[in-house]
Motif scaffolding. Structure first.
Motif, mmCIF file in Angstrom:
data_model
loop_
_atom_site.group_PDB
_atom_site.id
_atom_site.type_symbol
_atom_site.label_atom_id
_atom_site.label_comp_id
_atom_site.label_asym_id
_atom_site.label_seq_id
_atom_site.Cartn_x
_atom_site.Cartn_y
_atom_site.Cartn_z
ATOM 1 N N VAL A 171 47.236 -9.645 -19.094
ATOM 2 C CA VAL A 171 47.655 -8.853 -17.943
ATOM 3 C C VAL A 171 46.413 -8.190 -17.347
ATOM 4 C CG1 VAL A 171 49.118 -6.969 -17.149
ATOM 5 C CG2 VAL A 171 49.883 -8.425 -19.028
ATOM 6 N N ALA A 172 46.121 -8.498 -16.107
ATOM 7 C CA ALA A 172 44.998 -7.903 -15.383
ATOM 8 C C ALA A 172 45.542 -7.375 -14.076
ATOM 9 C CB ALA A 172 43.912 -8.945 -15.141
ATOM 10 N N SER A 173 45.401 -6.060 -13.880
ATOM 11 C CA SER A 173 46.014 -5.479 -12.694
ATOM 12 C C SER A 173 45.426 -4.116 -12.400
ATOM 13 C CB SER A 173 47.528 -5.352 -12.908
ATOM 14 O OG SER A 173 48.164 -4.871 -11.742
ATOM 15 N N VAL A 174 45.954 -3.506 -11.350
ATOM 16 C CA VAL A 174 45.601 -2.148 -10.972
ATOM 17 C C VAL A 174 46.095 -1.201 -12.064
ATOM 18 C CG1 VAL A 174 45.965 -0.368 -9.235
ATOM 19 C CG2 VAL A 174 45.776 -2.764 -8.548
ATOM 20 N N CYS A 175 45.245 -0.286 -12.461
ATOM 21 C CA CYS A 175 45.538 0.563 -13.627
ATOM 22 C C CYS A 175 46.768 1.437 -13.465
ATOM 23 C CB CYS A 175 44.346 1.457 -13.912
ATOM 24 S SG CYS A 175 42.948 0.477 -14.410
ATOM 25 N N THR A 176 47.005 1.969 -12.281
ATOM 26 C CA THR A 176 48.174 2.841 -12.143
ATOM 27 C C THR A 176 49.457 2.064 -12.399
ATOM 28 O OG1 THR A 176 48.029 2.507 -9.747
ATOM 29 C CG2 THR A 176 47.110 4.554 -10.616
ATOM 30 N N VAL A 177 49.504 0.822 -11.986
ATOM 31 C CA VAL A 177 50.684 -0.007 -12.234
ATOM 32 C C VAL A 177 50.835 -0.269 -13.728
ATOM 33 C CG1 VAL A 177 51.725 -2.263 -11.838
ATOM 34 C CG2 VAL A 177 50.609 -1.079 -9.962
ATOM 35 N N LEU A 178 49.730 -0.575 -14.386
ATOM 36 C CA LEU A 178 49.779 -0.834 -15.823
ATOM 37 C C LEU A 178 50.162 0.426 -16.597
ATOM 38 C CD1 LEU A 178 46.651 -3.121 -16.298
ATOM 39 C CD2 LEU A 178 49.051 -3.789 -16.083
ATOM 40 N N ARG A 200 32.714 -1.256 -14.971
ATOM 41 C CA ARG A 200 33.240 -2.028 -13.833
ATOM 42 C C ARG A 200 34.523 -2.739 -14.199
ATOM 43 N NH1 ARG A 200 30.990 -2.418 -9.303
ATOM 44 N NH2 ARG A 200 31.397 -4.602 -8.868
ATOM 45 N N TRP A 201 34.620 -3.216 -15.436
ATOM 46 C CA TRP A 201 35.853 -3.821 -15.929
ATOM 47 C C TRP A 201 35.877 -3.662 -17.437
ATOM 48 C CZ3 TRP A 201 34.672 -7.734 -19.278
ATOM 49 C CH2 TRP A 201 33.459 -8.388 -19.090
ATOM 50 N N ILE A 202 37.086 -3.696 -17.981
ATOM 51 C CA ILE A 202 37.262 -3.591 -19.425
ATOM 52 C C ILE A 202 38.241 -4.664 -19.860
ATOM 53 C CG2 ILE A 202 38.193 -2.185 -21.308
ATOM 54 C CD1 ILE A 202 36.813 0.129 -20.188
ATOM 55 N N ASP A 203 37.816 -5.453 -20.827
ATOM 56 C CA ASP A 203 38.671 -6.473 -21.421
ATOM 57 C C ASP A 203 39.068 -5.953 -22.800
ATOM 58 O OD1 ASP A 203 39.759 -8.659 -22.791
ATOM 59 O OD2 ASP A 203 38.405 -10.094 -21.820
ATOM 60 N N ASP A 204 40.321 -5.569 -22.937
ATOM 61 C CA ASP A 204 40.835 -5.066 -24.214
ATOM 62 C C ASP A 204 41.730 -6.123 -24.864
ATOM 63 O OD1 ASP A 204 41.107 -3.043 -26.230
ATOM 64 O OD2 ASP A 204 43.120 -2.646 -25.470
ATOM 65 N N GLY A 205 41.326 -7.356 -24.717
ATOM 66 C CA GLY A 205 42.104 -8.445 -25.302
ATOM 67 C C GLY A 205 43.187 -8.936 -24.369
ATOM 68 N N GLN A 206 44.345 -8.321 -24.457
ATOM 69 C CA GLN A 206 45.468 -8.741 -23.627
ATOM 70 C C GLN A 206 45.478 -8.043 -22.272
ATOM 71 O OE1 GLN A 206 49.350 -7.795 -25.171
ATOM 72 N NE2 GLN A 206 50.353 -9.187 -23.770
ATOM 73 N N VAL A 207 44.952 -6.817 -22.216
ATOM 74 C CA VAL A 207 44.987 -6.030 -20.983
ATOM 75 C C VAL A 207 43.570 -5.874 -20.438
ATOM 76 C CG1 VAL A 207 45.577 -3.798 -19.977
ATOM 77 C CG2 VAL A 207 47.078 -4.818 -21.705
ATOM 78 N N ILE A 208 43.409 -6.220 -19.168
ATOM 79 C CA ILE A 208 42.103 -6.146 -18.520
ATOM 80 C C ILE A 208 42.245 -5.293 -17.262
ATOM 81 C CG2 ILE A 208 40.198 -7.460 -17.524
ATOM 82 C CD1 ILE A 208 41.237 -9.872 -19.147
ATOM 83 N N THR A 209 41.326 -4.330 -17.108
ATOM 84 C CA THR A 209 41.353 -3.433 -15.962
ATOM 85 C C THR A 209 40.003 -3.470 -15.254
ATOM 86 O OG1 THR A 209 40.682 -1.569 -17.369
ATOM 87 C CG2 THR A 209 43.047 -1.883 -17.009
ATOM 88 N N ASP A 210 39.991 -3.061 -13.984
ATOM 89 C CA ASP A 210 38.730 -2.996 -13.247
ATOM 90 C C ASP A 210 38.669 -1.723 -12.428
ATOM 91 O OD1 ASP A 210 39.395 -3.430 -10.299
ATOM 92 O OD2 ASP A 210 40.360 -5.180 -11.172
ATOM 93 N N ALA A 211 37.477 -1.458 -11.891
ATOM 94 C CA ALA A 211 37.209 -0.190 -11.215
ATOM 95 C C ALA A 211 37.347 -0.251 -9.696
ATOM 96 C CB ALA A 211 35.812 0.300 -11.596
ATOM 97 N N GLY A 212 37.935 -1.269 -9.159
ATOM 98 C CA GLY A 212 38.106 -1.315 -7.709
ATOM 99 C C GLY A 212 38.011 -2.741 -7.182
ATOM 100 N N VAL A 213 37.989 -2.850 -5.869
ATOM 101 C CA VAL A 213 38.066 -4.159 -5.213
ATOM 102 C C VAL A 213 36.919 -5.076 -5.634
ATOM 103 C CG1 VAL A 213 38.015 -5.347 -2.985
ATOM 104 C CG2 VAL A 213 39.342 -3.245 -3.249
ATOM 105 N N PHE A 214 35.679 -4.642 -5.489
ATOM 106 C CA PHE A 214 34.559 -5.516 -5.827
ATOM 107 C C PHE A 214 34.406 -5.665 -7.333
ATOM 108 C CE2 PHE A 214 33.548 -4.501 -1.445
ATOM 109 C CZ PHE A 214 33.403 -5.788 -0.955
#
Length: 115
Positions: free
Chosen positions: A20-27, A62-76
């Motif tokens: 799951v990779a998405s916008v953090c507030t949604v996650l 800029r991004w974090i891969d925690d295995g199943q959940v991946i988040t990023d810090a913005g559009v770019f």
């Protein structure tokens, strides 16, 4: 974030083991950041903390891969995260091909190392 059916779908696919990779507030609203490290747009850390105080903020990443959940810090940063996913799911060579194809030239290429 307010769409209950979308949050439910995220929970369902995560339970099935999907990445799951998405916008953090949604996650966070879906409960998928609970006790996980995450990054987000710099003005959004407080919003995520309000949704899940046990989520573990990592400002400056800029991004974090925690295995199943991946988040990023913005559009770019999302481009960096997407290239990381290509490298993770395919190969680093394929990630470089995609990077060249979209004429994206970060210095250094942030997908090349884990954040």
């Amino acid at each position: 974030m307010r769409d209950e059916s979308h949050r439910g779908w995220l929970q369902e696919v995560a339970q099935r083991g999907a990445i799951v990779a998405s916008v953090c507030t949604v996650l966070a609203a879906a409960g998928l950041l609970h006790q996980r490290p995450f990054t987000t747009y710099h003005d959004t850390f407080d919003s995520v903390a309000a949704l899940d105080p046990k989520a573990q903020p990592c400002p400056g990443q800029r991004w974090i891969d925690d295995g199943q959940v991946i988040t990023d810090a913005g559009v770019f940063a999302g481009i960096d995260m997407a290239l990381h996913l290509v490298g993770r799911l395919a190969t680093a060579e394929r990630a470089r091909e995609v990077q060249d194809g979209i004429e994206y030239r970060p210095a250094p290429p942030t997908w090349a190392s884990r954040s």
